[in-house]
Design an enzyme around this catalytic site. Structure first.
Site, mmCIF file in Angstrom:
data_model
loop_
_atom_site.group_PDB
_atom_site.id
_atom_site.type_symbol
_atom_site.label_atom_id
_atom_site.label_comp_id
_atom_site.label_asym_id
_atom_site.label_seq_id
_atom_site.Cartn_x
_atom_site.Cartn_y
_atom_site.Cartn_z
ATOM 1 N N ARG A 50 0.820 -1.224 0.000
ATOM 2 C CA ARG A 50 0.000 0.000 0.000
ATOM 3 C C ARG A 50 0.847 1.264 0.000
ATOM 4 O O ARG A 50 0.452 2.275 -0.578
ATOM 5 C CB ARG A 50 -0.934 -0.001 1.207
ATOM 6 C CG ARG A 50 -2.068 -0.991 1.027
ATOM 7 C CD ARG A 50 -3.038 -0.873 2.155
ATOM 8 N NE ARG A 50 -4.179 -1.750 1.958
ATOM 9 C CZ ARG A 50 -5.145 -1.912 2.838
ATOM 10 N NH1 ARG A 50 -5.117 -1.243 3.975
ATOM 11 N NH2 ARG A 50 -6.139 -2.719 2.587
ATOM 12 N N ASP A 154 -15.860 9.660 7.731
ATOM 13 C CA ASP A 154 -14.777 8.671 7.697
ATOM 14 C C ASP A 154 -13.479 9.400 8.001
ATOM 15 O O ASP A 154 -13.360 10.607 7.732
ATOM 16 C CB ASP A 154 -14.697 8.018 6.307
ATOM 17 C CG ASP A 154 -13.969 6.681 6.341
ATOM 18 O OD1 ASP A 154 -14.629 5.637 6.294
ATOM 19 O OD2 ASP A 154 -12.711 6.684 6.440
#
Ligand SMILES: C[S@@+](CC[C@H](N)C(=O)[O-])C[C@H]1O[C@@H](n2cnc3c(N)ncnc32)[C@H](O)[C@@H]1O
Length: 287
Positions: A50, A154
């Protein structure tokens, strides 16, 4: 997805730098202290893959150099980028559809009892599929201009930007009952073929924002009738879960509901929550 073609002279070969055990511990500590996300050692390859796209963008050839950049106290923007890369955002429309059948039924009850707006919060909304599903149920039950308000947040700024855009691949909406497609989705054409967009009237009814569940200090909304907190507790350890849950409970009205995923559990007996059904809790008294 990062392109496989080299983009600039700093591009690294596909294999890229390796994340050592020491470096893994640094990034693991980072994502735990920033977001509460607890990455076990089995996630080392995941963290490496990632973050490697960001290393390529910055022209860095090792993870220690990136760690030095992240540690700089005035580099909040880079820390946010790393959080965006390290959080897991999988979601889709009508995920765990039993929650939405219950929601439809419960909204009719709430409508009879309440004078003010029915307030709902999707507290880890990812790219928006969960709040848009809630909005469809609200619109179907109470009307698109009905007396309801819907908040969606979020920690990840990349996913909330996607949520506000509301364009999705068809794959992501396939669990949506077909009779609702025409009403709430616009079919993409030309370069948008194979995608849908949520209708603007529904997009405009959702307040999207960024919030860390562990530090919700700037969020001044209370008295939620229902909070969706699904598929996020699973990334937290027991202490972090407790912090996130008590923060969320303090925002729910007495008698209001908290929904978690069927894959999650709440073990702490001190929280003011009574289990009504698997993954559905009722707030017994305000915290
Ligand atoms: C797997 S998604 C769940 C999406 C949706 N609720 C669902 O069930 O489909 C988990 C989301 O939690 C968010 N998240 C992780 N840690 C968080 C935190 N400390 N505060 C707020 N959101 C967080 C991630 O960014 C991610 O978008």
């Amino acid at each position: 997805m990062p392109s496989k073609e080299p983009q600039n002279p700093f591009d690294l070969p596909e294999s890229g730098p390796i994340l050592s055990a020491v470096e893994f511990e640094q990034f693991r500590y980072f994502i735990f202290t920033e977001a509460g996300i607890d990455m076990p050692p089995s996630k080392r390859a995941l963290i490496q893959s990632r973050l490697s796209s960001r290393l390529r963008e910055l022209g860095l050839d090792n993870f220690s150099s990136y760690w030095r950049i992240l540690k700089q106290p005035d580099n909040a923007a880079e820390r946010q980028k790393a959080i965006n890369l390290l959080s897991t955002n999988e979601t889709y429309f009508y995920r765990e559809s039993e929650h939405f059948s219950w929601l439809q039924f419960h909204l009719l009850e709430l409508e009879k009892q309440k004078k003010g707006p029915i307030k709902i919060w999707s507290a880890a909304c990812s790219t928006g599929e969960e709040p848009y599903t809630i909005a469809i149920v609200l619109a179907e039950t109470l009307g698109i201009n009905g007396n309801w308000s819907l908040y969606a947040s979020d920690i990840n700024t990349r996913v909330t930007a996607i949520a506000k855009r509301a364009v999705y691949p068809l794959e992501r909406v396939k669990k949506t009952p077909p009779h609702l497609w025409q009403k709430y989705f616009l079919r993409g054409r030309d370069e948008y073929a194979g995608q849908i967009r949520v209708i603007p009237e529904l997009i405009n009814r959702i307040h999207f924002f960024n919030l860390n569940l562990l530090q919700p200090k700037n969020f001044n909304q209370y008295d939620f009738d229902i909070v969706f907190l699904r598929n996020v507790l699973i990334y937290f350890n027991e202490d972090t879960k407790q912090t996130a849950l008590s923060n969320v409970c303090s925002k729910i009205v007495e008698g209001g509901h908290l929904l978690i995923s069927h894959a999650e559990s709440i073990r702490n007996k001190e929280l003011p929550l009574t289990m009504e059904a698997p993954s559905r809790y009722r707030l017994s008294k305000p915290t």
